[in-house]
Enzyme design. Structure first.
Site, short mmCIF file in Angstrom:
data_model
loop_
_atom_site.label_atom_id
_atom_site.label_comp_id
_atom_site.label_asym_id
_atom_site.label_seq_id
_atom_site.Cartn_x
_atom_site.Cartn_y
_atom_site.Cartn_z
N ASN A 1 53.49 40.29 32.42
CA ASN A 1 52.24 40.96 32.06
C ASN A 1 52.58 42.42 31.78
OD1 ASN A 1 49.91 42.80 33.06
ND2 ASN A 1 48.90 40.83 32.75
N GLY B 1 45.96 49.99 40.43
CA GLY B 1 46.54 50.96 39.50
C GLY B 1 47.94 50.61 39.06
N GLY C 1 38.75 33.90 36.24
CA GLY C 1 37.62 34.69 36.70
C GLY C 1 36.89 33.91 37.78
N GLY C 2 37.23 34.18 39.03
CA GLY C 2 36.51 33.58 40.15
C GLY C 2 36.82 32.14 40.47
N ASN D 1 48.25 43.15 28.69
CA ASN D 1 47.06 43.58 29.42
C ASN D 1 46.41 44.76 28.69
OD1 ASN D 1 45.10 44.18 31.26
ND2 ASN D 1 46.50 44.58 32.96
N CYS E 1 43.06 46.52 31.76
CA CYS E 1 43.09 46.98 33.15
C CYS E 1 42.12 48.14 33.32
CB CYS E 1 44.49 47.43 33.57
SG CYS E 1 44.50 48.01 35.28
N ILE F 1 38.94 36.12 31.89
CA ILE F 1 38.69 37.54 31.73
C ILE F 1 39.52 38.36 32.73
CG2 ILE F 1 36.34 37.26 30.88
CD1 ILE F 1 35.31 37.84 33.70
N ASN F 2 39.72 39.62 32.42
CA ASN F 2 40.19 40.57 33.42
C ASN F 2 38.98 40.93 34.30
OD1 ASN F 2 41.55 42.72 34.82
ND2 ASN F 2 42.88 42.98 33.05
#
Lengths: 291, 305
Positions: free
Chosen positions: B99, B72, B243-244, B127, B130, B191-192
Site C-alpha cells: 500500500n 498518520g 468498510g466495517g 492510497n 488517507c 472504502i477508506n
C-alpha cells in the site's frame, strides 16, 4: 540441530495461539469510590501472567462497545488459577463491567506485553503508583517480597476515598507511604514529594543508609505527567527505573500502531515503539516525554 | 465445498478475504493466531518513500460501533519493506499487496519506481484516500483529475496489478472511479475511512491529538456497501469491498453488491480470528445456499439481476 529450532518455533506459536481465553468471573465488587476489582478464573492465564502484563477484555459479543479494553493485571494467583483486574468507572465499557455478576464467562486476550524485570535475591526496591497506576504494582510488590526484598510503595491519589491496595501491600510486608492531593490522608500533595525525600536519603551507595540493602531500582505506573516527574527524580538521583506506560489502544496486539511512544536507545536514536507490544514497561531513561 | 478462488485482473487468490492495510502491520503480529498464507492476500501497512513517525497520541478513539484512528502512516519506509518485510511475508507463503502513499506526485513516482525492482510483490494498492496526513493523502483522492494523475504516474512503473483505493469523503465516488479506470487502474478498493471526530466532555477537547481521524468499523458498513454497489454499476473493474466487515454475513453482502473480493480492517483489531472465521463462514454459506463458486454471487444485488 536445525530440526529442533523449527520444533521450538512451532510449539511457541501454539502456546501463543491460545492468547484468546474464556475466563470465569468469580468476584466483582467496588473496593474504593467508583473503583472495582474483579477476579477471573482461567488457570492457563494465571500460570502464564507476569507482573506488568495486561489483558484486553471483550465487553460485548455484539458491535457495541466495539473495541476491547486494556487492563493491567492487578493480581496473579496461579494456585487458585485466577487473576484480578482493578478498574475505574470511566465510560461505556467499565460501566457495563461494573454490572457483571459472578458466574459470567468473560472473553479476553492475554497475557499481553512485557512485564517488569528484577534481579533475583534480596535487595531493596521502591514502587510508585499514581491513581489507577497502583493496580499493576500490586503483583509486582508481592513478587519482590517473595524474594525477601525490602519493598517501599509510594501511593498517590486525589483523595482517600480513591485509595486501594494499602491493606494488601501491608499484608505482603511492604512499607507503604500514602499521599493525597487534598490531604485527606497521608502526606498532603503529590506523592512525588515524599518520594523525592526518600530518594534523597536512600539513593547512591548504601553507606550511611538506615537500611542495609542496596536500592536496586524503582518501578512506577500512573498518569503520564506523574511518570514524567518520577523519571526526572530517577535521573536526578541516578536510580534506574522501569515505567509502565499508558496509551489509548486499538488492538493490544501490535497491529494498529495506535499506542506508539518514542523510545530513545543508548545511542540517542529515537524509535517508534508500541506500548502494547514492546511495552508497556520501558526503562525510564529511554522514554521520551513530550510537553 | 464451494470454490473460493478469485482472479482480479490477474491477481489470483485462493480465497477472497484480504487483510486491509493499516490493521495488520506486516503480518507478523497475527502469526501467533494463524499462518500468514491464510488471508487471500495481506495489504501491508501503508508505505511512504522515507520512514514516517506518524501523528502524536492519542491516535485512537472509540465511537458507536466503530473507531476513529489518526495513526498518520507510521511506517519504516519503502526500502525497509523491500529489504525485510516483503521477503519475510513471502517466506511465510503470503500473497502481498504493497500500500503506497505520497505527499506529491513525485513521491508516488519514486515509491512505485523503487517497488518495481522488488521481487515477489503480488499487487500495489495506491492510497489516495488517507485522511490522516496533511499534504497529499486524501487530497489526491477527492479530485478526479488528481486521482487520474496519480494513477498514471504509478502505472508507468507498476509491473503487477494496480489497485486504487478510493476515498468515501467525496460527493460522487463514481467520478473518481471512472477517472482512475481511464488511466489504467486494474482493480479498485473501497472504502477508506470516513473523516470524523470525537470530543471528550471532561476535557472539552477533541479526543484525538490530531483533532480529526478516520472512522471505520461496522458503523461505516452501509456507506461502504452503497459505494461498492454504485461503483460496480459504473466501471468494469474488479472491486475489493471493505468498510466495517466483521462477519461472513457482512462479507457476503459486499459480494452481492458487486465486490469480487473483500478486505477486513478494524475487525482484525477486535477479533484476531476475524479473517479465518469469515473465510469459513463464506464457504459454509455458499454450500448451504447451493453455490459452487464465490464468483456466482458477485453482483446479484445489482440492478438487472
Amino acid at each position: 540441530m536445525n530440526h529442533d529450532s523449527s520444533t521450538v518455533n512451532h510449539s511457541r506459536q501454539q502456546a501463543e495461539g491460545s492468547l484468546v481465553k474464556k475466563a470465569l468471573l468469580t468476584r466483582n465488587q467496588e473496593i474504593a469510590k467508583g473503583i472495582y476489582e474483579m477476579e477471573l478464573v482461567e488457570p492457563d492465564l494465571a500460570a502464564a501472567a507476569r507482573p506488568g502484563q495486561f489483558v484486553m477484555l471483550s465487553i460485548s459479543k455484539g458491535l457495541e462497545p466495539f473495541l476491547r479494553r486494556p487492563f493491567g493485571i492487578a493480581g496473579i494467583e496461579p494456585q487458585k488459577g485466577s487473576i484480578r483486574l482493578i478498574y475505574q468507572l470511566a465510560g461505556r465499557g467499565t460501566k457495563q463491567m461494573a454490572a457483571w455478576e459472578a458466574g459470567r464467562p468473560v472473553e479476553l486476550l492475554g497475557p499481553l506485553g512485557n512485564g517488569f524485570a528484577w534481579e533475583n535475591g534480596p535487595g531493596r526496591a521502591v514502587l510508585a503508583g499514581g491513581g489507577m497506576g497502583i493496580a499493576p504494582l500490586l503483583p509486582l510488590a508481592k513478587a519482590l517480597r517473595s524474594l525477601n526484598k525490602e519493598v517501599t510503595v509510594f501511593l498517590g491519589a486525589r483523595s482517600l476515598d480513591l485509595v486501594f491496595g494499602i491493606k494488601e501491600l501491608g499484608q505482603a510486608g511492604c512499607q507503604v507511604q500514602l499521599a493525597t492531593e487534598d490531604g485527606s490522608a497521608g502526606a498532603a500533595g503529590f506523592v512525588t514529594l515524599p518520594l523525592e525525600a526518600y530518594l534523597q536519603k536512600n539513593a547512591g551507595s548504601s553507606a550511611g543508609n538506615s537500611s542495609s540493602a542496596q536500592l536496586q531500582g524503582l518501578y512506577a505506573c500512573g498518569p503520564t505527567p506523574f511518570l514524567k516527574a518520577v523519571s526526572g527524580l530517577c535521573d536526578r538521583y541516578s536510580i534506574t527505573a522501569q515505567l509502565s506506560l499508558e496509551e489509548r489502544m486499538g488492538c493490544g496486539l501490535g497491529a494498529c500502531m495506535g499506542c506508539t511512544v518514542q523510545i530513545k536507545d543508548s545511542a540517542g536514536k529515537i524509535k517508534q515503539q508500541r506500548v502494547c507490544y514492546e511495552g508497556p514497561v520501558f526503562k525510564a531513561e529511554e522514554v521520551v516525554f513530550h510537553g | 465445498m464451494a470454490d473460493l478462488k478469485v482472479n482480479l485482473a490477474g491477481l489470483a487468490l485462493d480465497n477472497p478475504v484480504m487483510a486491509a492495510s493499516g490493521t495488520y502491520g506486516f503480518g507478523r503480529e497475527f502469526l501467533k493466531f494463524y499462518p500468514s498464507s491464510l488471508p487471500g492476500a495481506i495489504m501491508a501497512k501503508g508505505l511512504t518513500v522515507e520512514p514516517t513517525a506518524g501523528n502524536p497520541t492519542p491516535r485512537i478513539a472509540e465511537t458507536p460501533a466503530g473507531m476513529l484512528n489518526s495513526i498518520g502512516l507510521q511506517n519504516p519506509g519503502v526500502d525497509a519493506f523491500i529489504a525485510e518485510e516483503l521477503p519475510w511475508l513471502k517466506s511465510q507463503g503470503a500473497r502481498v499487496i504493497a500500500n503506497i502513499n505520497g505527499h506529491s506526485l513525485k513521491d508516488f513516482e519514486e515509491i512505485s519506481r523503487r517497488l518495481s525492482a522488488a521481487t515477489g510483490l503480488d499487487a500495489i494498492e495506491v492510497n489516495i484516500s488517507c485522511p490522516n496526513v496533511d499534504n497529499g493523502g486524501m487530497f489526491f483522492g477527492t479530485d478526479p483529475a488528481l486521482a487520474a494523475q496519480v494513477t498514471k504516474v504509478v502505472k508507468k512503473h507498476c509491473r503487477v496489478p494496480l489497485i486504487i483505493k478510493l476515498s468515501p469523503n467525496v460527493t460522487d465516488i463514481t467520478a473518481i472511479a471512472k477517472a482512475v479506470a481511464a488511466e489504467g487502474a486494474d482493480i479498485l478498493s473501497l472504502i477508506n475511512t470516513l473523516l470524523g471526530m470525537a470530543i471528550d466532555r471532561k476535557t472539552r477537547r477533541p479526543v484525538l491529538a490530531r483533532q480529526v481521524g478516520g472512522l471505520s468499523g461496522p458503523a461505516v458498513k452501509p456507506v461502504a456497501l452503497r459505494m461498492v454497489w454504485q461503483v460496480a454499476q459504473t466501471v468494469d473493474l474488479p472491486i475489493i469491498g471493505m468498510g466495517g466487515i466483521v462477519s461472513a454475513e457482512d462479507a457476503i453482502e459486499f459480494f452481492l453488491a458487486g465486490a469480487a473480493a473483500v478486505a477486513v480492517g478494524s475487525g482484525n483489531l477486535t477479533n484476531p480470528y476475524c479473517i479465518p472465521e469469515i473465510v469459513a463462514g463464506i464457504s459454509q454459506w455458499l454450500d448451504q445456499e447451493g453455490y459452487v463458486s464465490i464468483n456466482d454471487i458477485r453482483g446479484l444485488a445489482l440492478p438487472g439481476h
